[in-house]
Design a protein around this motif. Structure first.
Motif: not given
Length: 203
Positions: A108, A142, A145, A171
């Motif tokens: 992340t 994720d 975002d 997405k």
């Protein structure tokens, strides 16, 4: 096999050309595109790098941010870094595929750092194209975002800058916002027959 009469063929092609020319005459706008390459088939990054090399050939400044792939040598990366750094900024920000790192927190952090670099490069109107390689994987998990990405592209991307986003499982929010979406369909792949990734084909 029946061979069509040459005169008849010429008439058909003339009609087709006239119709095509009429359509093309209405296409006069230019804009920077949001382009998505997704799907399970091979060729998403390959096609995107093809566009990067087109930009380089046309003397158009461009940039690449790799979100997932780590420091492994690839033909595209090595060629750009050795010969075209003056035309294409290249940033490898990932540390490898998620199943290799197995560290969500670290993945992340790296994805967020790559996204900050991507925004910086996209905001610079000198860059005519910015490739966000494998960003769809970061979005899928994720790490970033998707709504933030879409909002940024709509609000801050310079009008004539093209942004290319690659990776499986794009997405729906990104697909909806894009101008051009291509889904690579997997029909057959040598990996399933025990053949490993090969230089010049996969990297």
């Amino acid at each position: 096999m029946t061979i069509e009469d040459p005169d008849r063929h010429a008439q058909k092609m003339a009609k087709k050309k006239a119709a095509r020319d009429k359509i093309m005459a209405t296409k006069t706008d230019e804009k920077g595109l949001v382009i998505v390459h997704t799907g399970k088939g091979k060729g998403k990054s390959t096609a995107a790098f093809g566009m990067i090399f087109r930009c380089i050939a046309h003397d158009m400044p461009c940039a690449v941010v790799q979100f997932i792939k780590g420091g492994m040598s690839t033909g595209e990366r090595d060629l750009i870094l050795s010969r075209f750094q003056d035309k294409c900024a290249f940033h490898t920000m990932g540390e490898g595929f998620t199943w290799e790192t197995q560290d969500r927190t670290r993945d992340t952090e790296m994805a967020q750092a790559a996204w900050q670099k991507a925004k910086e490069l996209i905001r610079d109107p000198a860059n005519r194209m910015v490739l966000l390689d494998e960003i769809n994987i970061a979005l899928r998990y994720d790490y970033i975002d998707v709504n933030e990405v879409v909002e940024f592209l709509q609000a801050e991307k310079p009008a004539m800058t093209h942004v290319v986003l690659t990776g499986r499982n794009a997405k729906e929010e990104l697909i909806e916002a894009a101008d051009l979406v291509t889904e690579m369909e997997l029909v057959k792949h040598p990996f399933r027959s025990g053949i490993k990734a090969q230089i010049g084909v996969e990297y």
